[in-house]
Motif scaffolding. Structure first.
Motif, short mmCIF file in Angstrom:
data_model
loop_
_atom_site.label_atom_id
_atom_site.label_comp_id
_atom_site.label_asym_id
_atom_site.label_seq_id
_atom_site.Cartn_x
_atom_site.Cartn_y
_atom_site.Cartn_z
N LYS A 132 40.07 61.25 58.46
CA LYS A 132 41.27 62.08 58.50
C LYS A 132 42.50 61.39 57.92
CE LYS A 132 42.56 60.68 63.23
NZ LYS A 132 42.74 61.13 64.63
N ILE A 133 42.46 60.06 57.82
CA ILE A 133 43.62 59.33 57.33
C ILE A 133 43.40 58.78 55.91
CG2 ILE A 133 43.01 56.97 58.11
CD1 ILE A 133 46.41 58.72 58.67
N ALA A 134 42.18 58.96 55.37
CA ALA A 134 41.82 58.33 54.10
C ALA A 134 42.73 58.78 52.95
CB ALA A 134 40.36 58.61 53.77
N ASP A 135 42.92 60.09 52.79
CA ASP A 135 43.75 60.58 51.68
C ASP A 135 45.18 60.08 51.79
OD1 ASP A 135 41.65 61.89 50.49
OD2 ASP A 135 42.13 63.85 51.36
N TYR A 136 45.70 59.99 52.99
CA TYR A 136 47.07 59.51 53.18
C TYR A 136 47.20 58.06 52.69
CZ TYR A 136 51.43 58.17 55.47
OH TYR A 136 52.71 57.70 55.72
N ILE A 137 46.21 57.23 53.02
CA ILE A 137 46.25 55.84 52.57
C ILE A 137 46.17 55.77 51.05
CG2 ILE A 137 45.04 53.62 52.62
CD1 ILE A 137 44.17 54.28 55.48
N VAL A 138 45.24 56.53 50.47
CA VAL A 138 45.06 56.52 49.01
C VAL A 138 46.35 56.92 48.29
CG1 VAL A 138 43.88 57.70 47.11
CG2 VAL A 138 42.57 56.88 49.08
N GLN A 139 47.05 57.91 48.83
CA GLN A 139 48.25 58.41 48.18
C GLN A 139 49.48 57.52 48.38
OE1 GLN A 139 48.67 62.35 49.83
NE2 GLN A 139 46.68 63.01 49.03
N ASN A 140 49.50 56.74 49.45
CA ASN A 140 50.71 55.99 49.78
C ASN A 140 50.63 54.48 49.66
OD1 ASN A 140 52.79 58.06 51.03
ND2 ASN A 140 50.76 58.68 51.76
N LEU A 141 49.43 53.93 49.64
CA LEU A 141 49.32 52.47 49.51
C LEU A 141 49.35 52.10 48.03
CD1 LEU A 141 48.95 49.77 51.00
CD2 LEU A 141 46.48 50.06 50.70
N VAL A 142 50.46 51.56 47.59
CA VAL A 142 50.62 51.22 46.17
C VAL A 142 50.87 49.72 45.94
CG1 VAL A 142 51.44 53.51 45.54
CG2 VAL A 142 53.09 51.76 46.24
N LYS A 143 51.12 48.99 47.03
CA LYS A 143 51.47 47.58 46.85
C LYS A 143 51.05 46.79 48.09
CE LYS A 143 55.49 44.77 45.49
NZ LYS A 143 56.97 44.80 45.31
N ILE A 144 50.44 45.64 47.85
CA ILE A 144 50.12 44.69 48.92
C ILE A 144 50.76 43.36 48.54
CG2 ILE A 144 48.30 43.51 50.19
CD1 ILE A 144 46.45 45.84 49.57
N LYS A 145 51.69 42.90 49.37
CA LYS A 145 52.54 41.76 49.03
C LYS A 145 53.22 42.05 47.69
CE LYS A 145 51.62 37.53 50.21
NZ LYS A 145 51.00 36.19 50.29
N HIS A 146 52.93 41.23 46.66
CA HIS A 146 53.57 41.45 45.36
C HIS A 146 52.61 42.09 44.35
CE1 HIS A 146 56.88 39.09 46.86
NE2 HIS A 146 56.07 38.08 47.11
N THR A 147 51.44 42.49 44.82
CA THR A 147 50.41 43.03 43.93
C THR A 147 50.36 44.55 44.01
OG1 THR A 147 49.06 41.03 44.14
CG2 THR A 147 47.94 43.03 43.41
N TYR A 148 50.54 45.21 42.87
CA TYR A 148 50.41 46.66 42.82
C TYR A 148 48.92 47.02 42.77
CZ TYR A 148 55.40 47.19 42.19
OH TYR A 148 56.77 47.16 42.40
N VAL A 149 48.55 48.03 43.57
CA VAL A 149 47.13 48.36 43.72
C VAL A 149 46.89 49.85 43.49
CG1 VAL A 149 46.73 46.47 45.34
CG2 VAL A 149 47.36 48.74 46.22
N LYS A 150 45.62 50.16 43.24
CA LYS A 150 45.17 51.54 43.15
C LYS A 150 44.04 51.72 44.16
CE LYS A 150 42.42 50.07 39.17
NZ LYS A 150 42.22 50.19 37.71
N CYS A 151 43.99 52.89 44.78
CA CYS A 151 43.03 53.15 45.84
C CYS A 151 42.21 54.39 45.53
CB CYS A 151 43.74 53.37 47.18
SG CYS A 151 44.87 52.07 47.67
N LYS A 152 40.98 54.39 46.02
CA LYS A 152 40.15 55.59 45.94
C LYS A 152 39.16 55.58 47.10
CE LYS A 152 36.65 53.58 42.84
NZ LYS A 152 35.95 53.71 41.53
N VAL A 153 38.73 56.78 47.49
CA VAL A 153 37.72 56.90 48.54
C VAL A 153 36.35 56.82 47.90
CG1 VAL A 153 36.79 58.37 50.36
CG2 VAL A 153 39.25 58.34 49.94
#
Length: 251
Positions: A132-153
């Motif tokens: 239920k929370i997977a799409d929210y994470i994929v859409q909103n998690l764009v950066k971890i520390k100083h590293t820009y990231v891309k997410c997919k289920v």
């Protein structure tokens, strides 16, 4: 017993009873190994059947499911998704650890109990979460520390997370768990015993504080901070009259 522990046990029993009463599959959020062990005890005491799974065979944090195909006549999958997190530009990516991934996800306003285990393979992270929370994470998690990231289920379980084993043989005076732990992880018996006292040893998902407990063929042992292995039993006796035991170690 802490109040929140009592509340968890009460809620778990109520969930199991409601599942049986309504002929309905019901699921918990992710539970820690200690919480799973406590819940297992109270559910078995109340004769409530259940299963648990965390998305992979290696999972420590798991979801409890009430209901089965035998009871209801149909199957229902666990509501668990795997999110693959990769850096936008790998050559500029930092070496991120478990805390980095978890912190960035929780900073999105997400509760800890909807997140399961986090695995890191090279510069790619794999996060188990409630679907239920997977799409929210994929859409909103764009950066971890100083590293820009891309997410997919992930559409299916990533090959990198499928269990791999390394078979090994150790010599021990008996099938006592503390002896085998000490030999396998090259630690002293005193260090091995302290793991039991600190409630860091789980056998088949249950906390074990009795360090002299004998292992049985097929037991799955998890030692927090050290690893996880399957005990395959005694192969024979060596020249020094020590038992030769076979172990499949998760790698």
């Amino acid at each position: 017993m802490p109040e929140n522990e009592n509340l968890l046990k009460k809620r778990i029993v109520e969930l199991g009873e409601r599942s049986y009463r309504n002929n309905q599959y019901l699921f918990t959020s992710f539970l820690s190994p200690a919480e799973l062990s406590d819940c297992a005890q109270v559910l078995e005491k109340n004769r409530i059947s259940y299963q648990s799974f965390g998305g992979t065979e290696l999972a420590e944090r798991e979801v409890i499911r009430f209901g089965s195909v035998e009871e209801f006549g149909y199957e229902m999958e666990y509501p668990i998704s795997c999110i693959i997190i990769e850096p936008n530009l790998e050559k500029f990516a930092e070496e991120l650890n478990h805390r980095d991934y978890l912190g960035s996800i929780l900073n999105l306003g997400i509760e800890r109990d909807v997140i399961g285990d986090i695995y890191i393979k090279g510069k790619t992270g794999y996060v188990m979460c409630l679907s239920k929370i997977a799409d929210y994470i994929v859409q909103n998690l764009v950066k971890i520390k100083h590293t820009y990231v891309k997410c997919k289920v992930a559409d299916e379980m990533p090959e990198a997370l499928k269990p791999k084993f390394e078979n090994t043989t150790v010599s021990a005076g008996s099938e006592r768990c503390d002896m085998i732990l000490a030999k396998l992880y090259h630690i002293s018996r005193t260090e091995a015993v302290s793991l039991f006292r600190e409630k860091k040893i789980f056998i088949n998902g249950r906390v074990v504080e009795n360090n002299s407990k004998s292992l049985k063929e097929g037991d799955i042992i998890s030692a927090r901070g050290y690893g996880k292995f399957v005990y395959l039993g005694v192969l024979g006796v060596n020249k020094k009259e020590k038992l030769r035991v076979s172990i499949d170690r998760y790698i």
